[in-house]
Design an enzyme around this catalytic site. Structure first.
Site, PDB file in Angstrom:
ATOM      1  N   GLY B  41       0.608  -1.151  -0.010  1.00 19.20           N
ATOM      2  CA  GLY B  41      -0.236  -0.088  -0.238  1.00 19.20           C
ATOM      3  C   GLY B  41       0.988   1.195  -0.110  1.00 19.20           C
ATOM      4  N   CYS B 250     -27.763  -9.978 -16.541  1.00 23.60           N
ATOM      5  CA  CYS B 250     -26.898  -9.608 -17.936  1.00 23.60           C
ATOM      6  C   CYS B 250     -27.917  -9.782 -18.796  1.00 23.60           C
ATOM      7  CB  CYS B 250     -25.510 -10.255 -17.955  1.00 23.60           C
ATOM      8  SG  CYS B 250     -24.697 -10.152 -19.672  1.00 23.60           S
ATOM      9  N   CYS B 253     -25.979 -12.735 -21.289  1.00 19.87           N
ATOM     10  CA  CYS B 253     -25.627 -14.186 -20.690  1.00 19.87           C
ATOM     11  C   CYS B 253     -26.383 -14.580 -19.431  1.00 19.87           C
ATOM     12  CB  CYS B 253     -23.978 -14.413 -20.270  1.00 19.87           C
ATOM     13  SG  CYS B 253     -23.759 -13.554 -18.768  1.00 19.87           S
ATOM     14  N   CYS B 275     -22.735  -7.632 -19.094  1.00 17.51           N
ATOM     15  CA  CYS B 275     -21.363  -7.810 -18.169  1.00 17.51           C
ATOM     16  C   CYS B 275     -20.485  -6.899 -18.637  1.00 17.51           C
ATOM     17  CB  CYS B 275     -20.852  -9.168 -18.465  1.00 17.51           C
ATOM     18  SG  CYS B 275     -21.877 -10.615 -17.812  1.00 17.51           S
ATOM     19  N   CYS B 281     -18.585 -13.083 -20.012  1.00 20.87           N
ATOM     20  CA  CYS B 281     -19.819 -13.059 -20.547  1.00 20.87           C
ATOM     21  C   CYS B 281     -19.610 -14.024 -21.872  1.00 20.87           C
ATOM     22  CB  CYS B 281     -20.276 -11.758 -21.187  1.00 20.87           C
ATOM     23  SG  CYS B 281     -21.802 -11.472 -21.603  1.00 20.87           S
TER      24      CYS B 281
END
Lengths: 268, 308
Positions: B41, B250, B253, B275, B281
């Site tokens: 970080g 979606c 899909c 998606c 997808c």
């Protein structure tokens, strides 16, 4: 020219909150403030008066941990042993600045976050120390806004939308919310009109008395000093020329400069 | 008058070093990466180079990828979750040309995944490396403009101000409205900007088995998340962190657990949700999942309909 007086509650707490020894700060060749020593007890309000350029604000910045003095030491007794604030790590000094004391700036823009709402401004110190409950932070902020007479419905407004007097009161709430032991105020009533000044002074007097705060107030306004402070220090050209109980200094000034200063006040 | 030496036309050496950057630069970036991995970080400064790509288009990510890629690597590049957007295609082709990299669109096959905006839906595995293109590495920048001050704030973990930002969101809108680049606390120590990924992807970073590297080219910073590092999204006790959700699955899909983009389909208010991860997808469609609007989209040749 030093008058020794017992502070108001010296019997309760015999140790000073702040001890300043021979603090000097220079700007190159010029003197900011020189050789200033005094002690401040818990619950005491000390005024620093003097004309513009006399080193009042320089001294305040040294005491508040903003500017390191070139000589001398500033001892703060938060809990337990006195601590030289300039010998501890910067991290610790910053922590003290956020929790143990607070600074009310002359210009609210220096002390507030102008693009953060009033509630956020007050809540910042709580979040700094690790509060993570939104509801509780908001409740505390609301409580403090009420204590400085800012309506709760203005809580989510930004300081920009506030009047000068409100901004100054918001700044005070922002500082006091973390329950500091000591507050530094640099011309807290500067730039406000007389009626707003009166209200602010009234508010400050009540808060300082209720919370048992120690405060150091820098001002060029002797009326402010008379109203708020227990003890007074008069500065000229970077030196302290006279100090003592406020009434004593104002009613029976010994130093020629203090006499000039008190006689220069317009009485209407 | 032959002061100018003529170019040796028989010189078969390539015009560029492997993976475009010279070896010294790669070494410098790798050193920054090692430090970044050692301090999860923490933003490590590095000497960002000029790349054949506009600043802000992924110069940080492309430099990190160039420093770590080898002949055995397989690269996947996504932009907004899709493998077929302009930027993704050109970065992929850049490494095909300069590093002879094998490229793929399959998340599982890739060893390095360079990304902007998304983390693939398919879970990452140990040995994979995510490379993020970061526009603004400093999460505190919008709150505190001074670099000297933000560095102190990181050094001493003074993160109250970050919380003030979330407070302001809730005070004004009733909830935290930050939906991308949502600040996270890494390993209980540093607050980090996760680059502009949606907050939907934040939980995927937590304890991920993959190594995650972040490169900000314009801002000249590199930071990292080693595998299995704790990543916690900042929140309030009474306003816990939540990811986005959608009212419908979606359209292509039928997935209801992936990040969806809203696509306007005509000028009469028609819209569909698809998606954002194009490979995810397609994989689902190949497996026989059918969304409600797949037929319509196939009729318009927007997608190929796969006959099961």
């Amino acid at each position: 020219m030093t008058v020794h007086v017992s502070p108001p509650d010296a019997a309760l707490d015999p140790a000073p909150l702040l001890s300043i020894a021979r603090v000097s700060r220079f700007y190159g060749e010029r003197i900011g403030c020189a050789d200033v020593s005094f002690e401040l007890w818990p619950g005491e309000v000390l005024g620093i008066v003097g004309e513009s350029g006399s080193g009042k604000s320089t001294l305040l910045r040294c005491l508040a941990g903003i500017d390191r003095p070139d000589a001398g030491e500033v001892l703060f007794r938060g809990s337990g042993q006195p601590l030289d604030i300039y010998s501890v790590a910067e991290q610790e000094r910053r922590r003290l600045m956020r929790t143990a004391w607070g600074i009310v700036h002359q210009n609210p823009r220096d002390g507030l976050r102008m693009d953060v709402s009033a509630g956020g401004n007050v809540g910042e110190r709580l979040m700094d120390r690790g509060d993570r409950h939104y509801g509780q932070i908001r409740e505390r902020a609301l409580d403090w806004l009420a204590r400085v007479e800012i309506a709760g419905e203005r809580m989510d407004d930004r300081p920009r939308q506030f009047s000068g007097g409100m901004q100054q009161r918001l700044q005070i709430a922002r500082v006091l919310v973390s329950e500091p032991k000591l507050v530094f105020m640099d011309e807290p009533t500067g730039g406000l009109d007389v009626s707003v000044q009166a209200r602010l002074l009234d508010l400050l007097r009540v808060l300082v008395r209720d919370l048992g705060l120690a405060a150091i107030i820098v001002t060029h306004d002797l009326a402010v000093a008379r109203l708020l402070t227990d003890r007074l220090m008069v500065m000229k050209d970077g030196h302290v020329v006279e100090q003592g109980l406020t009434d004593q200094v104002l009613d029976d000034p010994h130093h020629a400069y203090t006499q000039l200063l008190t006689s220069a006040v317009l009485s209407v | 008058m032959n002061a100018h030496p003529t170019l040796d036309t028989d010189d078969t050496r390539p015009a560029y070093n492997y993976a475009y950057l010279d070896e010294q630069t790669k070494r410098m970036i790798r050193r920054a990466l090692l430090k970044a991995v050692a301090i999860p970080g923490y933003q490590v400064p590095f000497g960002s180079r000029e790349m054949p790509l506009a600043r802000g288009w992924g110069t940080g990510g492309i430099q990190v990828t160039a420093a770590i890629i080898g002949p055995a690597d397989t690269l996947k590049v996504i932009d907004q979750g899709a493998d077929d957007t302009t930027n993704a295609v050109s970065i992929r082709r850049f490494f095909e040309r300069t590093a002879d990299a094998r490229t793929t669109e399959a998340t599982g096959e890739a060893t390095i995944i360079q990304t902007r905006h998304r983390i693939p839906e398919a879970p990452l595995s140990a040995g994979q490396i995510m490379v993020y293109q970061v526009p603004q590495p400093e999460p505190l920048r919008k709150l505190e403009p001074h670099e000297a001050e933000t560095r102190k704030m990181h050094a001493w973990a003074e993160y109250g101000l970050m919380q003030v930002k979330l407070y302001e969101n809730i005070a004004r809108f009733g909830e935290v409205t930050t939906t991308y680049d949502y600040p996270v606390m890494v390993n209980g120590r540093y607050v980090m900007a996760p680059s502009p990924i949606p907050k939907f992807d934040n939980p995927k970073m937590h304890m991920s088995p993959a190594l995650q590297l972040f490169g900000a080219g314009r801002e000249k910073r590199i930071y990292a998340l080693p595998p299995h590092t704790s990543v916690r999204s900042l929140d309030f006790d009474d306003h816990p962190f939540r990811i986005q959700s959608w009212s419908q699955p979606c359209g292509l899909c039928g997935a209801s657990d992936s990040y969806l983009d809203e696509v306007i389909t005509d000028d009469k208010g028609g819209r569909m949700f698809v998606c954002s991860d194009s490979h995810h997808c397609e994989t689902r469609r190949e497996a026989g999942h059918r969304g409600e609007m797949l037929g319509d989209a196939a009729a318009l040749h927007l997608v190929e309909e796969i006959k099961p």
